[in-house]
Design a protein around this motif. Structure first.
Motif, mmCIF file in Angstrom:
data_model
loop_
_atom_site.group_PDB
_atom_site.id
_atom_site.type_symbol
_atom_site.label_atom_id
_atom_site.label_comp_id
_atom_site.label_asym_id
_atom_site.label_seq_id
_atom_site.Cartn_x
_atom_site.Cartn_y
_atom_site.Cartn_z
ATOM 1 N N LEU A 21 0.849 -1.181 0.000
ATOM 2 C CA LEU A 21 0.000 0.000 0.000
ATOM 3 C C LEU A 21 0.886 1.233 0.000
ATOM 4 C CD1 LEU A 21 -2.712 -1.036 2.628
ATOM 5 C CD2 LEU A 21 -2.814 -1.247 0.142
ATOM 6 N N ASN A 25 -2.526 4.839 1.039
ATOM 7 C CA ASN A 25 -3.203 3.595 1.414
ATOM 8 C C ASN A 25 -3.877 2.923 0.227
ATOM 9 O OD1 ASN A 25 -3.580 1.792 3.595
ATOM 10 N ND2 ASN A 25 -5.744 2.373 3.743
ATOM 11 N N PHE A 27 -3.479 0.295 -3.111
ATOM 12 C CA PHE A 27 -2.800 -0.927 -3.532
ATOM 13 C C PHE A 27 -1.917 -0.657 -4.761
ATOM 14 C CE2 PHE A 27 -3.574 -4.888 -6.178
ATOM 15 C CZ PHE A 27 -2.641 -5.675 -5.512
ATOM 16 N N ARG A 89 -10.335 -8.181 -3.306
ATOM 17 C CA ARG A 89 -10.515 -7.652 -1.952
ATOM 18 C C ARG A 89 -9.420 -8.149 -1.014
ATOM 19 N NH1 ARG A 89 -16.135 -7.603 -3.419
ATOM 20 N NH2 ARG A 89 -16.346 -9.848 -3.142
ATOM 21 N N LYS A 92 -6.512 -6.129 -1.225
ATOM 22 C CA LYS A 92 -6.782 -4.755 -0.771
ATOM 23 C C LYS A 92 -6.897 -3.764 -1.931
ATOM 24 C CE LYS A 92 -4.492 -5.593 3.664
ATOM 25 N NZ LYS A 92 -5.744 -5.954 4.313
ATOM 26 N N ASP A 94 -9.047 -1.446 -4.628
ATOM 27 C CA ASP A 94 -10.280 -0.660 -4.559
ATOM 28 C C ASP A 94 -11.219 -0.971 -5.718
ATOM 29 O OD1 ASP A 94 -9.977 1.820 -2.437
ATOM 30 O OD2 ASP A 94 -8.056 1.108 -3.173
ATOM 31 N N LYS A 298 -13.902 -2.809 -2.847
ATOM 32 C CA LYS A 298 -13.325 -2.786 -1.494
ATOM 33 C C LYS A 298 -14.425 -2.802 -0.444
ATOM 34 C CE LYS A 298 -9.585 -0.584 1.052
ATOM 35 N NZ LYS A 298 -8.555 0.516 1.009
ATOM 36 N N SER A 301 -14.839 -0.137 5.626
ATOM 37 C CA SER A 301 -14.613 -0.393 7.043
ATOM 38 C C SER A 301 -15.624 0.359 7.892
ATOM 39 C CB SER A 301 -13.198 0.028 7.430
ATOM 40 O OG SER A 301 -12.986 1.385 7.113
#
Length: 302
Positions: A21, A25, A27, A89, A92, A94, A298, A301
């Motif tokens: 990353l 942040n 990938f 996913r 990581k 998007d 993604k 969170s």
């Protein structure tokens, strides 16, 4: 998809995955994943692949999905697509992006029903060189010359002296190509980038303002007397002076003198300036384009 396609893909991406990353942040790096679907007799009925190369846009994974016509509408494509999205996913990523032929309505419907959106349309166009009439664009080259812009073929120059300024121009103009990633950390190095663009087999026309390189167009010879226009770029400080049009006219003159029969180039619906230049030159669109589609995959969170 053929064995030759897969072999060519292998050459472009290192065998060992290397991902991380970045400071935002997102990938980055390079990786790949492949899966096949088989029937009860162990025949391959579907194929799916996801990958990213160092030059791919940050946060993005590219993909390919193929299902035998006999097994479409039987959830084979859906299961393969689910696998690609789950793997993306896990890595990581998007977005998952792909290309869908614009004439395959069922494929376009399938990808849209699964949450993918069309980002842009990409297609190829060609120019017949024996019938090209240079009078159509009048005295464009002469007009540009009057403003102090001159042109030269790379074959007339010492490559070592122009390698660095050409690479700097590439890094600046790459941001104008919707298909390319403008993250400098993911661009090829000076040596790798120069070797690709300045290969001995390529034809390059360079535009100068005095000794400063302000534009270039790169042509790659193909089979059957055809030239592919790989790249055309002009320094931002010198745009609006018809330099890109003049570069393409010079490349046409060079191609005709070398007895090539046809030029071809790719068009991107988001690159309207270059589409306009190609239309002025008389390029004709050919069937076989595709839509670039994407989906946000993604997991958000809490």
């Amino acid at each position: 998809m053929s064995a030759a396609n897969l072999q060519e893909e292998d050459k472009r991406i290192p065998l060992k995955d290397n991902t991380l990353l970045n400071e935002s942040n997102l990938f980055i790096g390079f990786c790949r994943n492949r899966i096949v679907a088989i029937d009860d007799d162990q025949n391959i009925i579907g194929y799916a692949s996801s990958w990213r190369a160092p030059w791919t846009e940050s946060g993005v994974i590219c993909s390919t999905l193929i299902v035998s016509p006999k097994y479409r509408d039987k959830r084979v494509g859906k299961e393969l697509l689910n696998h690609l999205e789950c793997w993306g996913r896990e890595m990581k990523a998007d977005f998952l992006i792909s290309e869908v032929p614009d004439h395959l309505n069922d494929s376009v419907s399938f990808i849209e029903m699964n949450g993918y959106k069309k980002e842009r349309h990409v297609w190829q166009s060609t120019l017949d060189l024996p019938t090209f009439d240079e009078k159509i664009n009048g005295s464009i080259i002469e007009e540009v010359n009057i403003r102090g812009i001159t042109f030269a073929s790379l074959s007339e120059m010492d490559v070592k002296t122009v390698k660095t300024p050409l690479y700097k121009l590439f890094k600046q103009t790459v941001k104008d190509n919707p298909a390319m990633n403008d993250d400098e950390n993911s661009l090829p190095s000076l040596e790798d980038g120069s070797n690709e663009f300045l290969a001995n087999s390529n034809i390059a026309i360079i535009a100068f303002s005095e000794s400063r390189i302000v534009g270039m167009t790169i042509l790659i010879p193909k089979a059957d007397g055809e030239l592919y226009n790989e790249w055309t770029g002009v320094d931002k400080e010198f745009r609006g002076q018809k330099i890109s049009l003049a570069l393409k006219l010079k490349s046409i003159q060079t191609a005709k003198a070398s007895r090539y029969n046809k030029k071809c180039t790719d068009n991107d619906s988001l690159n309207k300036a270059m589409i306009s230049v190609n239309q002025k030159l008389g390029y004709i669109s050919v069937p076989g384009g595709h839509f670039v589609v994407s989906k946000y995959i993604k997991v958000k969170s809490d």
